[in-house]
Design a protein around this motif. Structure first.
Motif, mmCIF file in Angstrom:
data_model
loop_
_atom_site.group_PDB
_atom_site.id
_atom_site.type_symbol
_atom_site.label_atom_id
_atom_site.label_comp_id
_atom_site.label_asym_id
_atom_site.label_seq_id
_atom_site.Cartn_x
_atom_site.Cartn_y
_atom_site.Cartn_z
ATOM 1 N N LEU A 126 0.723 -1.204 0.006
ATOM 2 C CA LEU A 126 -0.046 0.030 0.131
ATOM 3 C C LEU A 126 0.772 1.245 -0.072
ATOM 4 O O LEU A 126 0.465 2.268 -0.618
ATOM 5 C CB LEU A 126 -0.852 -0.100 1.122
ATOM 6 N N LEU A 127 2.001 1.365 0.678
ATOM 7 C CA LEU A 127 2.797 2.527 0.660
ATOM 8 C C LEU A 127 3.538 2.488 -0.545
ATOM 9 O O LEU A 127 3.697 3.590 -0.923
ATOM 10 C CB LEU A 127 3.787 2.202 1.970
ATOM 11 N N ASP A 128 3.998 1.384 -1.271
ATOM 12 C CA ASP A 128 4.569 1.606 -2.424
ATOM 13 C C ASP A 128 3.711 2.143 -3.597
ATOM 14 O O ASP A 128 4.033 2.932 -4.272
ATOM 15 C CB ASP A 128 4.854 0.064 -2.924
ATOM 16 N N SER A 129 2.299 1.543 -3.333
ATOM 17 C CA SER A 129 1.231 2.253 -4.253
ATOM 18 C C SER A 129 1.177 3.623 -3.990
ATOM 19 O O SER A 129 0.776 4.449 -5.343
ATOM 20 C CB SER A 129 -0.120 1.756 -4.200
ATOM 21 N N TYR A 130 1.331 4.341 -3.276
ATOM 22 C CA TYR A 130 0.949 5.591 -3.061
ATOM 23 C C TYR A 130 2.424 6.438 -3.094
ATOM 24 O O TYR A 130 2.262 7.625 -3.406
ATOM 25 C CB TYR A 130 0.559 5.991 -1.285
ATOM 26 N N SER A 131 3.710 5.899 -2.739
ATOM 27 C CA SER A 131 4.865 6.573 -2.622
ATOM 28 C C SER A 131 5.403 6.952 -4.076
ATOM 29 O O SER A 131 6.199 7.844 -4.141
ATOM 30 C CB SER A 131 5.825 5.684 -1.911
ATOM 31 N N ASP A 132 4.776 6.643 -4.963
ATOM 32 C CA ASP A 132 5.509 7.113 -6.209
ATOM 33 C C ASP A 132 4.407 7.882 -7.149
ATOM 34 O O ASP A 132 4.228 8.203 -8.018
ATOM 35 C CB ASP A 132 5.511 5.911 -7.407
ATOM 36 N N ASN A 133 3.493 8.609 -6.070
ATOM 37 C CA ASN A 133 2.374 9.408 -6.722
ATOM 38 C C ASN A 133 2.611 10.920 -6.715
ATOM 39 O O ASN A 133 2.981 11.646 -5.807
ATOM 40 C CB ASN A 133 1.263 9.426 -5.407
ATOM 41 N N LEU A 134 2.828 11.434 -7.842
ATOM 42 C CA LEU A 134 3.445 12.716 -8.346
ATOM 43 C C LEU A 134 2.314 13.753 -7.837
ATOM 44 O O LEU A 134 2.405 14.771 -7.414
ATOM 45 C CB LEU A 134 3.963 13.002 -9.554
ATOM 46 N N LEU A 135 0.997 13.488 -8.175
ATOM 47 C CA LEU A 135 -0.337 13.933 -7.977
ATOM 48 C C LEU A 135 -0.629 13.925 -6.384
ATOM 49 O O LEU A 135 -0.852 12.772 -6.098
ATOM 50 C CB LEU A 135 -1.269 13.713 -8.629
ATOM 51 N N PRO A 136 -0.487 15.029 -5.663
ATOM 52 C CA PRO A 136 -0.893 14.696 -3.958
ATOM 53 C C PRO A 136 -2.301 14.101 -3.909
ATOM 54 O O PRO A 136 -3.285 14.372 -4.558
ATOM 55 C CB PRO A 136 -0.586 16.078 -3.396
ATOM 56 N N PHE A 137 -2.423 13.584 -2.731
ATOM 57 C CA PHE A 137 -3.806 13.311 -2.048
ATOM 58 C C PHE A 137 -4.449 12.264 -2.675
ATOM 59 O O PHE A 137 -5.839 12.013 -2.591
ATOM 60 C CB PHE A 137 -4.605 14.514 -2.063
ATOM 61 N N ARG A 138 -3.738 11.534 -3.608
ATOM 62 C CA ARG A 138 -4.687 10.003 -4.365
ATOM 63 C C ARG A 138 -4.652 9.131 -3.397
ATOM 64 O O ARG A 138 -3.968 7.910 -3.455
ATOM 65 C CB ARG A 138 -3.675 9.915 -5.397
ATOM 66 N N VAL A 139 -5.621 9.387 -2.167
ATOM 67 C CA VAL A 139 -5.852 8.318 -1.078
ATOM 68 C C VAL A 139 -6.735 7.306 -1.730
ATOM 69 O O VAL A 139 -6.574 6.225 -1.326
ATOM 70 C CB VAL A 139 -6.264 8.937 0.172
ATOM 71 N N HIS A 140 -7.832 7.933 -2.456
ATOM 72 C CA HIS A 140 -8.884 6.815 -2.569
ATOM 73 C C HIS A 140 -8.637 5.686 -3.456
ATOM 74 O O HIS A 140 -9.036 4.397 -3.331
ATOM 75 C CB HIS A 140 -10.031 7.629 -3.460
#
Length: 953
Positions: free
Chosen positions: A247-261
């Motif tokens: 789950l952390l891997d999935s979010y940690s490459d996110n250049l667009l912030p706040f992509r929690v959903h």
């Protein structure tokens, strides 16, 4: 695009400061004292900063940190590229810590262990807090894909750290889950306190995802830790332990912030709202299963007394002439905590204001002994002893007995001229005896690293003390013979204990036996008897009065309420164990053993310069009517957070103008700002575009230095400063005309006792008074002004339930030639660390700015404003990531006048109505917004409709 560089610099600097420094929560000026002898040393993965006297604790902290390093980095799939800085703080008497990845990885560890009834006592304190804070470091530092690649170019720029921009419950929940090992009784997850809160949440309904994302005011206020820890526990059980890292891997490459959903979709096949619904369903089953044997038995907790409170810090049973009364330190979430007495007839009397974490003891004549937090020397937060007579101390507060004594728990001796107390020292606690005035300290029992003393009680015959101590493998109830100064064990097991109280020869105490906080009794024959049965938790226990009535505080529907239990009988019996485990037994630990010794290497005196270098940059580009410029923005701080700065240099190429903003602060005492900006004021059309022909150039600089006297309830400042404001108008290929050249020196005095509480409408009580003297005389050769200005600014806040009556008055007096004051507009005065000098604008709602009749050398302004909450919405969507917490309203009356320099001196009045909203942006930013309608009642008045960021004052 007028004045673009100035605005861009301001916005960039504000965001950088918030992101870089807003993650650290401090109270008043609490923190490392610059006058102490600070040292620095290194290990393989950490740089530690410590006071010279605490070298042994620095060694221990480094050993724990190196043990934490491998399991945390492996579990989260990330290793920081640089050493993590760790500051050890021994000058604070409550347990806490902090961590931030900006401007570099650094965390603060408070050495004082917890002694209250929460689950932080489950495990070794240093292991828990270092484990928790280092999890934050690794989590927030992690960045792969595009963010990770761009860091190679821009460095540690905030927007390239995607995990900062997560909902708070996902951040705090991960660290709480990581610190915990429920099977070993370590950490908060599934601990008795967390389980009690979850049983309460199950009964009244679990939080919705939108409410949890909003991180609002509804209890429990630590819901981010509570729900977050159980969520990650669910994720690991349902989808495997690797799912947390994925789950952390999935979010940690996110250049667009706040992509929690969408973050959990590739790990679980579910969007966050679906996954959260599954989590709540699983949580209900888990809590029901563990709660079944507890709920099967009826509660035995007595009768409620008074109203539920947000928090009850301490409770005590009255004795002697006050037997039957109850004393409590209460916090209703609106006013500040108070010491109150609940009489047998149901009446309630406030004896004195109090503070969070206060502990009390009451003797037979009704005199209260309180251990209460105070600021010492401006940097230290220590417990001191206070005396409150039976009649109360009113608004003047309690009588202070000690000064910076660190007595975190104290009780009256049977002889009224004696006090027994537990005293903090770094890493250990001493048992001491004092006289009734808090003097003549005598050490009865020196502290050791082997036992943490948590609480104590004095026997009715004055011969013994009951002591509760935490050792490596559990908690023990001891008895200390005062005459012989010998110590013996009465009972020991792994259950946390606190709040001992004598009743005849029996000792009552709170224990989390069977993972539920209840009151137990140890009889003279060595039998253990449980005398309460709660479905949640007994939060505080205040002993037994002369009639056999127990004073309790219970968790109840998200709040805490006093209960009185009459004539307690045994609910459960057991045999006490008085055999101590072997002193060689090790404390339970979830960390691996070290394979090699950890040495502190390269020890030197602390140097702030070594960590102040900029570690990031980001380009600033602007264009305005054919002018254009290029610059960058950066920021920095040192490891002990004494120095902070932001720097935004910009160069305008067509006119070759150096522009930009520089801000620097030293420990909240010294502030310097330099701001140079350009704004095009005239242009002509040329080749189908606008070409600048004239621009305004502005230079503003300010310096303020202050000395302060800081106490918990107020702060006094005295300071000096200077300000420069130079403006000129440049005609391109033509002359330059000076518009303004103001230079002032200043002196100020400030008093501030402002307070707020979680349910009140913003600042709710207290006073702010500022007397500011400004003079142009030292610089009159360079300015058209040569006079002086004396300005008095008063603000007062008075609670009316959750509503607040806010008052403000400003009076100025000028002598000789000075710049005019100007009334009008509805602008907000944004909070700043240092006062703004040479400020001549004063908001008068219902009147436009720029009216010549509202300009004058002297000014007077008054405001009456009633602010009242309408509804706590506390909802935050994920798509888009925006929400709103509280919606409030305000009605106001403004009155002001200017005089001198031809002004008539007539009063102008305005009335109006405002809607106040707390807008949440991206889970992280709370933006106070007000939309209002104002009507000017006198000449030049008008009807104004406006939207502003921030409060009116």
């Amino acid at each position: 695009m007028k004045n673009v560089p100035f605005r861009v610099a301001r916005i960039a600097s504000a965001l950088l400061l918030w992101l870089a420094f807003g993650l650290i929560r401090t109270t008043h000026a609490i923190g490392p004292d610059p006058s102490d002898d600070w040292r620095s040393a290194h290990s393989a993965h950490f740089t530690i900063h410590f006071e010279d006297a605490h070298r042994a604790y620095a060694q221990k902290a480094l050993e724990i940190a190196e043990k934490v390093y491998a399991p945390v980095t492996k579990a989260l799939g990330w290793e920081p590229y640089e050493s993590t800085h760790m500051a050890l703080l021994a000058n604070i008497d409550f347990a806490n810590g902090y961590a931030t990845p900006l401007p570099f990885n650094r965390m603060g560890i408070i050495l004082t262990p917890p002694d209250f009834s929460d689950d932080l006592v489950r495990g070794d304190w240093l292991e828990l807090v270092i484990h928790h804070e280092f999890t934050h470091i690794v989590h927030l530092d992690k960045g792969s894909g595009a963010p990770g690649g761009l860091r190679n170019v821009f460095g540690r720029f905030p927007w390239l750290y995607p995990n900062i921009f997560q909902a708070r419950w996902l951040v705090e929940g991960l660290a709480t889950y990581s610190e915990s090992a429920p099977e070993l009784g370590i950490g908060r997850l599934r601990g008795p306190y967390f389980e009690a809160w979850m049983r309460g949440e199950r009964k009244r309904g679990f939080r919705s995802l939108r409410e949890l994302n909003a991180d609002g005011r509804n209890p429990p206020l630590f819901d981010a830790y509570l729900y977050g820890a159980y969520f990650y526990d669910f994720l690991a059980r349902r989808y495997g332990k690797e799912s947390v890292r994925k789950l952390l891997d999935s979010y940690s490459d996110n250049l667009l912030p706040f992509r929690v959903h969408s973050a959990p979709y590739e790990v679980t096949g579910k969007m966050m709202d679906e996954l959260y619904a599954e989590f709540i369903e699983d949580l209900a089953k888990e809590i029901d299963t563990r709660a079944a044997p507890i709920l099967r038995q009826p509660e035995v907790v007595g009768q409620p007394v008074g109203s539920p409170m947000r928090e009850i810090w301490a409770v005590a049973a009255g004795k002697g002439t006050h037997s039957g009364a109850l004393y409590a330190v209460t916090d209703d979430g609106i006013t500040q905590p108070r010491l109150q007495r609940y009489a047998p007839d149901g009446s309630v009397r406030t004896l004195t204001p109090s503070r969070f974490g206060t502990r009390i003891d009451v003797r037979a004549d009704g005199t209260v002994l309180a251990s209460q937090i105070e600021i010492c020397g401006g940097y230290d937060a220590y417990f001191d002893l206070y005396r409150i007579d039976a009649s109360g101390a009113g608004l003047l507060g309690a009588q202070r007995l000690t000064h910076c004594g660190r007595y975190f728990r104290a009780v009256w001796g049977q002889a009224n001229d004696t006090i027994y107390a537990l005293k903090h020292a770094p890493g250990k606690q001493h048992l001491v005896r004092l006289d009734e005035h808090g003097g003549k300290e005598q050490v009865l029992l020196s502290g050791t690293d082997a036992v943490q003393w948590i609480d104590l009680a004095a026997s009715p015959d004055g011969r013994r003390l009951a002591l509760i101590g935490k050792h490596a493998t559990g908690f023990a109830l001891y008895e200390f013979d005062i005459a012989t100064q010998t110590l013996r064990v009465r009972h020991v097991d792994r259950s946390f204990k606190h709040s001992p109280h004598y009743q005849a020869d029996s000792v009552y105490f709170l224990s989390d036996t069977d993972n539920v906080f209840n009151v137990w009794r140890l009889t003279p024959t060595g039998d253990l008897e449980r005398v309460t049965h709660t479905h949640t938790a007994v939060k505080a226990f205040g002993g037994v009065d002369d009639h056999g009535q127990l004073a309790l505080a219970l968790l109840e529907r998200g709040q805490v309420r006093i209960h009185q239990l009459h004539h307690a009988t045994s609910v459960q019996s057991a045999q006490a164990n008085a055999v101590m485990p072997s002193s060689t037994d090790a404390a339970p630990s979830a960390l691996p053993a070290l394979t090699t010794a950890v040495a502190m290497e390269g020890e030197t005196s602390y140097s702030a310069l070594s960590t102040l270098v900029p570690r990031s940059w980001f380009p600033i580009l602007f264009t305005d009517r054919s002018t254009y410029g290029l610059g960058l923005t950066t920021f920095g701080a040192d490891a002990l957070d004494w120095h902070r700065y932001t720097l935004t240099p910009v160069f305008e190429f067509t006119q070759r103008e150096p522009l930009g903003l520089f801000e620097y602060a030293y420990h909240g005492l010294h502030h310097f700002t330099l701001d140079r900006s350009l704004a095009v004021t005239r242009w002509r059309a040329e080749d189908k575009r606008d070409k600048a022909t004239e621009y305004e150039r502005s230079l503003q600089a300010q310096w303020v230095s202050r000395a302060w006297l800081v106490r918990w309830d107020y702060r006094l400042n005295a300071g000096i400063g200077a300000a420069i404001e130079h403006k000129d108008r440049v005609t391109i290929d033509g002359p330059t005309r000076e518009l303004d050249d103001e230079r002032i020196a200043a002196a100020l005095l400030e008093y501030e006792s402002l307070k707020s509480n979680i349910y009140s409408e913003g600042l709710s009580q207290g006073l702010r008074a500022r007397l500011l003297y400004e003079t142009y005389r030292p610089f009159k050769s360079g300015t058209r002004f040569d006079g002086d200005v004396l300005r008095l600014d008063l603000q007062g806040y008075f609670p009316i339930g959750k509503s607040v009556l806010a008052l403000r008055g400003i009076e100025t007096h000028a002598r000789d030639a000075t710049e005019n004051f100007e009334l009008g507009g509805s602008f907000s005065e944004l909070a700043a660390e240092a006062p703004r000098l040479n400020e001549r604008r004063l908001a008068l709602r219902g009147y436009d700015r720029g009216i010549s009749a509202l300009r004058g050398r002297n000014a007077r302004l008054g405001t009456v404003e009633l602010r009242f909450p309408l509804v706590d919405i506390d909802r935050h969507a994920m798509v888009p990531p925006i929400g709103i917490n509280r919606l409030s309203a305000a009605v106001f009356y403004d009155i002001g006048r200017v005089s001198g320099n031809g002004a008539t001196g007539h009063y102008r009045q305005g009335v109006g109505f405002e809607i106040l909203g707390e807008i949440k942006l991206g889970y992280l930013f709370t933006l106070p917004v007000r939309a209002g309608v104002a009507y000017g009642l006198n000449d030049f008045g008008d009807t104004q409709v406006y939207i502003q960021v921030g409060r009116s004052f």
